[in-house]
Design a protein around this motif. Structure first.
Motif, PDB file in Angstrom:
ATOM      1  N   UNK A   1      47.389  47.716  47.336  1.00 13.36           N
ATOM      2  CA  UNK A   1      46.219  47.551  46.493  1.00 13.36           C
ATOM      3  C   UNK A   1      46.543  47.799  45.017  1.00 13.36           C
ATOM      4  N   UNK A   2      47.460  48.737  44.743  1.00 12.10           N
ATOM      5  CA  UNK A   2      47.791  49.081  43.357  1.00 12.10           C
ATOM      6  C   UNK A   2      49.231  49.558  43.255  1.00 12.10           C
ATOM      7  N   UNK A   3      49.708  49.664  42.022  1.00 12.95           N
ATOM      8  CA  UNK A   3      51.073  50.105  41.726  1.00 12.95           C
ATOM      9  C   UNK A   3      51.134  51.639  41.765  1.00 12.95           C
ATOM     10  N   UNK A   4      51.339  52.202  42.931  1.00 16.60           N
ATOM     11  CA  UNK A   4      51.477  53.652  43.043  1.00 16.60           C
ATOM     12  C   UNK A   4      52.944  54.057  43.039  1.00 16.60           C
ATOM     13  N   UNK A   5      53.192  55.268  43.454  1.00 13.82           N
ATOM     14  CA  UNK A   5      54.543  55.826  43.432  1.00 13.82           C
ATOM     15  C   UNK A   5      55.566  55.030  44.218  1.00 13.82           C
ATOM     16  N   UNK A   6      55.173  54.524  45.378  1.00  8.63           N
ATOM     17  CA  UNK A   6      56.125  53.742  46.172  1.00  8.63           C
ATOM     18  C   UNK A   6      56.600  52.506  45.409  1.00  8.63           C
ATOM     19  N   UNK A   7      55.684  51.872  44.689  1.00  2.25           N
ATOM     20  CA  UNK A   7      56.050  50.658  43.961  1.00  2.25           C
ATOM     21  C   UNK A   7      56.705  50.952  42.619  1.00  2.25           C
ATOM     22  N   UNK A   8      56.424  52.120  42.070  1.00  3.60           N
ATOM     23  CA  UNK A   8      57.032  52.481  40.790  1.00  3.60           C
ATOM     24  C   UNK A   8      58.416  53.092  40.953  1.00  3.60           C
ATOM     25  N   UNK A   9      58.653  53.793  42.070  1.00  2.00           N
ATOM     26  CA  UNK A   9      59.933  54.488  42.242  1.00  2.00           C
ATOM     27  C   UNK A   9      60.747  53.951  43.415  1.00  2.00           C
ATOM     28  N   UNK A  10      60.150  53.935  44.597  1.00  2.00           N
ATOM     29  CA  UNK A  10      60.904  53.600  45.807  1.00  2.00           C
ATOM     30  C   UNK A  10      61.365  52.145  45.837  1.00  2.00           C
ATOM     31  N   UNK A  11      60.460  51.230  45.581  1.00  2.00           N
ATOM     32  CA  UNK A  11      60.797  49.813  45.670  1.00  2.00           C
ATOM     33  C   UNK A  11      61.862  49.401  44.649  1.00  2.00           C
ATOM     34  N   UNK A  12      61.769  49.799  43.377  1.00  2.00           N
ATOM     35  CA  UNK A  12      62.843  49.432  42.443  1.00  2.00           C
ATOM     36  C   UNK A  12      64.223  49.952  42.878  1.00  2.00           C
ATOM     37  N   UNK A  13      64.265  51.141  43.449  1.00  2.00           N
ATOM     38  CA  UNK A  13      65.546  51.683  43.920  1.00  2.00           C
ATOM     39  C   UNK A  13      66.094  50.850  45.082  1.00  2.00           C
ATOM     40  N   UNK A  14      65.219  50.462  46.005  1.00  2.00           N
ATOM     41  CA  UNK A  14      65.646  49.622  47.129  1.00  2.00           C
ATOM     42  C   UNK A  14      66.154  48.267  46.638  1.00  2.00           C
TER      43      UNK A  14
END
Length: 128
Positions: A73-86
């Motif tokens: 739904x929104x850019x939370x921590x998973x999308x700000x930190x986890x996804x870029x690292x992956x």
């Protein structure tokens, strides 16, 4: 860059397999609308395949460009930190592949408008 293009619908994941139903329907609709695209699902946790597994399968199938669409739904921590690292790990392993990360679907104006329209329709519908 030429070659096949893949799309990864990336979700959080859940213990209940039924949770992925809407994403599966999105995938099937995309396949019907754009049969030239290779569309698959991937999950951050609790479900399979992982982002790396989904990307590796698309790359092995000949995709040279992967669009990652977070079904959040929104850019939370998973999308700000986890996804870029992956994605950085994947890009390092596959420098020949173009990776394109899109914004969370819930932040796209057409999706916001569709949700607002749906909410208004729900509010205007009489209770049973």
């Amino acid at each position: 860059m030429s070659g096949r293009q893949g799309v990864i619908l990336f979700g959080h994941g859940a213990r209940d397999p039924a949770w992925a139903g809407p994403m599966q329907r999105m995938r099937e609709r995309m396949r019907a609308l754009a049969p030239e695209l290779e569309v698959t699902l991937a999950f951050l946790e609790l479900m399979s395949p992982s982002l790396a597994e989904a990307a590796e399968a698309l790359i092995a199938g000949g995709c040279q460009r992967l669009v990652i669409l977070p079904v959040f739904l929104a850019q939370g921590g998973h999308l700000k930190r986890d996804l870029p690292a992956l994605l950085a790990e994947l890009a390092a392993r596959h420098p020949q592949v173009e990776f394109k990360l899109e914004q969370a679907v819930g932040e796209a104006e057409p999706v916001v408008a569709a949700i607002a329209d749906y909410a208004c329709a729900c509010a205007r519908t009489p209770s049973r």
